[in-house]
Design a protein around this motif. Structure first.
Motif, PDB file in Angstrom:
ATOM      1  N   TRP A  58     -13.996   5.791  -6.337  1.00 47.34           N
ATOM      2  CA  TRP A  58     -13.314   6.848  -7.090  1.00 47.34           C
ATOM      3  C   TRP A  58     -12.787   6.356  -8.435  1.00 47.34           C
ATOM      4  O   TRP A  58     -12.250   7.143  -9.213  1.00 47.34           O
ATOM      5  N   ASN A  59     -12.935   5.031  -8.681  1.00 50.82           N
ATOM      6  CA  ASN A  59     -12.378   4.435  -9.905  1.00 50.82           C
ATOM      7  C   ASN A  59     -10.876   4.702 -10.015  1.00 50.82           C
ATOM      8  O   ASN A  59     -10.357   4.988 -11.098  1.00 50.82           O
ATOM      9  N   LYS A  60     -10.184   4.593  -8.875  1.00 53.68           N
ATOM     10  CA  LYS A  60      -8.750   4.883  -8.832  1.00 53.68           C
ATOM     11  C   LYS A  60      -7.913   3.611  -8.635  1.00 53.68           C
ATOM     12  O   LYS A  60      -6.704   3.701  -8.414  1.00 53.68           O
ATOM     13  N   ASN A  61      -8.549   2.448  -8.703  1.00 51.10           N
ATOM     14  CA  ASN A  61      -7.827   1.222  -8.393  1.00 51.10           C
ATOM     15  C   ASN A  61      -6.636   1.006  -9.333  1.00 51.10           C
ATOM     16  O   ASN A  61      -6.746   1.149 -10.548  1.00 51.10           O
ATOM     17  N   THR A  62      -5.496   0.683  -8.737  1.00 55.18           N
ATOM     18  CA  THR A  62      -4.294   0.328  -9.492  1.00 55.18           C
ATOM     19  C   THR A  62      -3.973  -1.126  -9.188  1.00 55.18           C
ATOM     20  O   THR A  62      -3.431  -1.438  -8.130  1.00 55.18           O
ATOM     21  N   PRO A  63      -4.334  -2.052 -10.089  1.00 54.40           N
ATOM     22  CA  PRO A  63      -4.119  -3.483  -9.807  1.00 54.40           C
ATOM     23  C   PRO A  63      -2.637  -3.831  -9.691  1.00 54.40           C
ATOM     24  O   PRO A  63      -1.772  -3.141 -10.238  1.00 54.40           O
ATOM     25  N   THR A  64      -2.367  -4.911  -8.972  1.00 58.09           N
ATOM     26  CA  THR A  64      -1.002  -5.408  -8.868  1.00 58.09           C
ATOM     27  C   THR A  64      -0.545  -5.915 -10.223  1.00 58.09           C
ATOM     28  O   THR A  64      -1.237  -6.714 -10.855  1.00 58.09           O
ATOM     29  N   PRO A  65       0.615  -5.474 -10.726  1.00 61.67           N
ATOM     30  CA  PRO A  65       1.100  -5.969 -12.022  1.00 61.67           C
ATOM     31  C   PRO A  65       1.395  -7.462 -11.956  1.00 61.67           C
ATOM     32  O   PRO A  65       1.738  -7.993 -10.898  1.00 61.67           O
ATOM     33  N   CYS A  66       1.263  -8.132 -13.088  1.00 63.50           N
ATOM     34  CA  CYS A  66       1.462  -9.582 -13.140  1.00 63.50           C
ATOM     35  C   CYS A  66       2.352  -9.922 -14.327  1.00 63.50           C
ATOM     36  O   CYS A  66       1.948  -9.775 -15.487  1.00 63.50           O
ATOM     37  N   LYS A  67       3.567 -10.347 -14.045  1.00 63.61           N
ATOM     38  CA  LYS A  67       4.539 -10.641 -15.097  1.00 63.61           C
ATOM     39  C   LYS A  67       4.060 -11.747 -16.028  1.00 63.61           C
ATOM     40  O   LYS A  67       4.177 -11.639 -17.260  1.00 63.61           O
ATOM     41  N   ALA A  84       0.823  -1.212   0.000  1.00 62.88           N
ATOM     42  CA  ALA A  84       0.000   0.000   0.000  1.00 62.88           C
ATOM     43  C   ALA A  84       0.859   1.265   0.000  1.00 62.88           C
ATOM     44  O   ALA A  84       0.462   2.281  -0.578  1.00 62.88           O
ATOM     45  N   ASN A  85       2.032   1.199   0.622  1.00 67.41           N
ATOM     46  CA  ASN A  85       2.933   2.353   0.595  1.00 67.41           C
ATOM     47  C   ASN A  85       3.456   2.612  -0.808  1.00 67.41           C
ATOM     48  O   ASN A  85       3.623   3.761  -1.229  1.00 67.41           O
ATOM     49  N   ILE A  86       3.739   1.523  -1.542  1.00 70.02           N
ATOM     50  CA  ILE A  86       4.255   1.662  -2.902  1.00 70.02           C
ATOM     51  C   ILE A  86       3.133   2.008  -3.873  1.00 70.02           C
ATOM     52  O   ILE A  86       3.294   2.830  -4.772  1.00 70.02           O
ATOM     53  N   MET A  87       1.960   1.369  -3.697  1.00 72.11           N
ATOM     54  CA  MET A  87       0.804   1.597  -4.567  1.00 72.11           C
ATOM     55  C   MET A  87      -0.393   1.981  -3.700  1.00 72.11           C
ATOM     56  O   MET A  87      -1.214   1.127  -3.357  1.00 72.11           O
ATOM     57  N   PRO A  88      -0.510   3.264  -3.324  1.00 70.93           N
ATOM     58  CA  PRO A  88      -1.569   3.681  -2.394  1.00 70.93           C
ATOM     59  C   PRO A  88      -2.980   3.381  -2.890  1.00 70.93           C
ATOM     60  O   PRO A  88      -3.902   3.299  -2.084  1.00 70.93           O
ATOM     61  N   ASN A  89      -3.171   3.217  -4.195  1.00 71.17           N
ATOM     62  CA  ASN A  89      -4.503   2.959  -4.735  1.00 71.17           C
ATOM     63  C   ASN A  89      -4.694   1.498  -5.152  1.00 71.17           C
ATOM     64  O   ASN A  89      -5.525   1.203  -6.015  1.00 71.17           O
ATOM     65  N   ASN A  90      -3.932   0.608  -4.525  1.00 68.32           N
ATOM     66  CA  ASN A  90      -4.121  -0.819  -4.788  1.00 68.32           C
ATOM     67  C   ASN A  90      -5.239  -1.324  -3.867  1.00 68.32           C
ATOM     68  O   ASN A  90      -5.023  -1.587  -2.688  1.00 68.32           O
ATOM     69  N   MET A  91      -6.438  -1.420  -4.422  1.00 66.16           N
ATOM     70  CA  MET A  91      -7.620  -1.759  -3.628  1.00 66.16           C
ATOM     71  C   MET A  91      -7.469  -3.114  -2.935  1.00 66.16           C
ATOM     72  O   MET A  91      -7.866  -3.283  -1.777  1.00 66.16           O
ATOM     73  N   ALA A  92      -6.891  -4.085  -3.638  1.00 71.56           N
ATOM     74  CA  ALA A  92      -6.775  -5.432  -3.072  1.00 71.56           C
ATOM     75  C   ALA A  92      -5.916  -5.444  -1.814  1.00 71.56           C
ATOM     76  O   ALA A  92      -6.221  -6.152  -0.852  1.00 71.56           O
ATOM     77  N   ALA A  93      -4.841  -4.663  -1.801  1.00 77.99           N
ATOM     78  CA  ALA A  93      -3.965  -4.632  -0.625  1.00 77.99           C
ATOM     79  C   ALA A  93      -4.721  -4.108   0.597  1.00 77.99           C
ATOM     80  O   ALA A  93      -4.623  -4.662   1.694  1.00 77.99           O
ATOM     81  N   TRP A  94      -5.494  -3.034   0.410  1.00 78.34           N
ATOM     82  CA  TRP A  94      -6.278  -2.480   1.520  1.00 78.34           C
ATOM     83  C   TRP A  94      -7.328  -3.485   1.987  1.00 78.34           C
ATOM     84  O   TRP A  94      -7.582  -3.624   3.192  1.00 78.34           O
ATOM     85  N   ASN A  95      -7.931  -4.200   1.044  1.00 78.98           N
ATOM     86  CA  ASN A  95      -8.940  -5.194   1.405  1.00 78.98           C
ATOM     87  C   ASN A  95      -8.314  -6.340   2.207  1.00 78.98           C
ATOM     88  O   ASN A  95      -8.887  -6.802   3.198  1.00 78.98           O
ATOM     89  N   HIS A  96      -7.124  -6.797   1.778  1.00 72.28           N
ATOM     90  CA  HIS A  96      -6.424  -7.851   2.519  1.00 72.28           C
ATOM     91  C   HIS A  96      -6.095  -7.385   3.937  1.00 72.28           C
ATOM     92  O   HIS A  96      -6.197  -8.169   4.898  1.00 72.28           O
ATOM     93  N   LEU A  97      -5.695  -6.131   4.081  1.00 66.80           N
ATOM     94  CA  LEU A  97      -5.415  -5.602   5.416  1.00 66.80           C
ATOM     95  C   LEU A  97      -6.666  -5.669   6.288  1.00 66.80           C
ATOM     96  O   LEU A  97      -6.598  -6.044   7.462  1.00 66.80           O
ATOM     97  N   GLY A  98      -7.814  -5.326   5.701  1.00 65.06           N
ATOM     98  CA  GLY A  98      -9.068  -5.413   6.442  1.00 65.06           C
ATOM     99  C   GLY A  98      -9.374  -6.828   6.886  1.00 65.06           C
ATOM    100  O   GLY A  98      -9.787  -7.067   8.031  1.00 65.06           O
TER     101      GLY A  98
END
Length: 461
Positions: free
Chosen positions: A447-456, A408-422
């Motif tokens: 806010w439609n600001k979600n930044t998904p985790t990149p996937c190689k 979340a510090n690196i990608m503040p708008n990563n919705m999944a990370a915040w949800n996992h924290l919850g």
């Protein structure tokens, strides 16, 4: 009467503080619900101070602060942030905030009085770093701000803060440690005097590893996270998850380092930290084979490792053939053992097979090789969370929280990370903390600001 701009997206907060200001008659509070609205006010009006929350729409409070200071606006800023964000508070101070205030469960009028005091101090010119006493007081408050075991040392290496949680962890009262130097503060963790991560916050990676720290994540001139082994007072070994972050004054001069230390012995009990601080994931009691790199430079140049990785990615994602994918990733790692994505996806496959020991080892190796790679951090967080949920083990859940906070510090708008924290906080029986993170995830979605985790591996299928 002071004129203050309060920026927060919670209407209740805005209304309560505006009402208290009207009753007290000591501040005229103007409010804004977003950064855009705040900048609109600042173009038309001058304020004695600005109070800004971290979680505001469009951009976060840190980004707002950076833009404000880039415009040469020197209006005093008080950073308003929630529990569990001690490093965000430090980042705010390092980027020009004058004070910070922790959002707490105290009655609103108590927090209002704190704000009034901070505004007065800011307006009178008592900025962070201008007077030693003020700086030290802010640092002490910051250390006590976190529920994690924490302490701080000044630039001369003297202890200037040692909180209650650290007293409980080390059984060392703050009174015995305050003002001590010459690495005495390392003794409760290592049974000897030596440099800690706080002393190494500006050191090169190799020097940190020489002191037997396994680097997990590092931000240049900022937060460092590492795992190390130490020795308790009773002689037993333990594993410590350590964070360290430098703190600067308003002129950018280094004044102190703040750090937290957590006992993660159960979580990392089967991980070996080698002499130079790197992870050894090969000490595997299960009898599983582990790839050992034996490929030459020519094989790597010809892309043979990536070809094997691509095959594994396809088998894993398209066919759900996890055994075949693991075999392909192992072939890739035999050619190039530093292929972080292969370790990462190997961990995902083992997790899907239910072998969480092998999954954790692979994920930790991936993070060691790519400590700031969001995908690898995210996979490690998911793996720790899975183990914690399956075994109802708060140690693993707590470690997962630390990793997802890094994401979340690196990608503040990563919705999944915040949800996992919850989810992690909820399972640990902390519903109020869980609500904070769930609400943040919800807001990002709204806010439609979600930044998904990149996937190689998505590049190959």
């Amino acid at each position: 009467m002071f004129s203050v701009l309060l920026i927060d997206d919670e209407p209740d907060v805005l209304n309560v503080f505006r009402l208290l200001a009207e009753r007290a008659g000591d501040m005229a509070v103007h409010t804004a619900g977003s950064a855009h609205e705040a900048f609109g006010h600042l173009e038309k009006n001058r304020y004695d101070a600005i109070i800004v929350d971290f979680d505001i729409p469009e951009i976060n409070g840190i980004q707002f602060l950076k833009i404000l200071r880039s415009r040469r606006d020197t209006t005093p800023v008080i950073f308003f942030t929630g529990a569990g964000r001690e490093h965000t508070a430090i980042e705010a101070l390092n980027n020009g905030a004058n004070f910070y205030l922790k959002k707490a469960d105290d009655p609103p009028h108590h927090q209002y009085q704190q704000l009034v005091s901070m505004v007065k101090s800011a307006v009178e010119g008592h900025y962070l770093g201008k007077r030693v006493g003020t700086s030290q007081k802010v640092i002490e408050e910051m250390v006590h701000f976190t529920s994690d075991p924490a302490f701080a040392i000044d630039r001369d290496g003297s202890v200037i803060a040692w909180n209650d949680s650290l007293e409980q962890l080390t059984d060392i009262p703050a009174a015995e440690m305050m003002g001590r130097r010459d690495y005495v503060y390392a003794e409760p963790f290592f049974g000897m005097r030596k440099k800690t991560l706080l002393d190494l916050v500006y050191a090169p990676d190799e020097e940190i590893k020489k002191h037997q720290y396994m680097l997990i994540s590092r931000i240049p001139k900022g937060l460092v996270i590492a795992v190390t082994r130490g020795k308790r007072k009773d002689g037993r070994e333990w594993t410590l998850w350590t964070k360290a972050m430098p703190l600067n004054d308003a002129q950018g001069n280094f004044i102190a380092t703040v750090g937290t230390v957590r006992d993660v012995t159960n979580t990392f009990s089967d991980v070996v930290i080698k002499e130079k601080g790197s992870l050894n994931p090969f000490d595997i009691p299960s009898g599983e084979t582990t790839p050992v790199a034996s490929g030459g430079l020519i094989d790597r140049i010809l892309g043979k490792a990536m070809a094997q990785y691509k095959e594994g990615a396809v088998l894993m994602s398209r066919e759900k053939n996890y055994d075949g994918a693991i075999a392909a990733f192992d072939r890739a790692l035999q050619i190039d053992g530093d292929l972080a994505y292969a370790w990462n996806d190997r961990g995902i496959c083992y997790r899907a097979k239910g072998d969480h020991t092998m999954a954790l080892k692979s994920c930790l190796k991936a993070v060691e090789l790519a400590s700031e790679n969001v995908e690898c951090l995210y996979t490690l967080g998911e793996t720790l969370e899975t183990i914690g949920l399956l075994h109802m083990n708060s140690k693993y859940l707590d470690s997962a929280i630390q990793v997802f906070k890094m994401v979340a510090n690196i990608m503040p708008n990563n919705m999944a990370a915040w949800n996992h924290l919850g989810v992690c906080y909820k399972e640990m029986g902390k519903p109020e903390e869980a609500k904070f993170y769930f609400d943040r995830a919800r807001d990002i979605n709204l806010w439609n600001k979600n930044t998904p985790t990149p996937c190689k591996r998505s590049e190959y299928y």
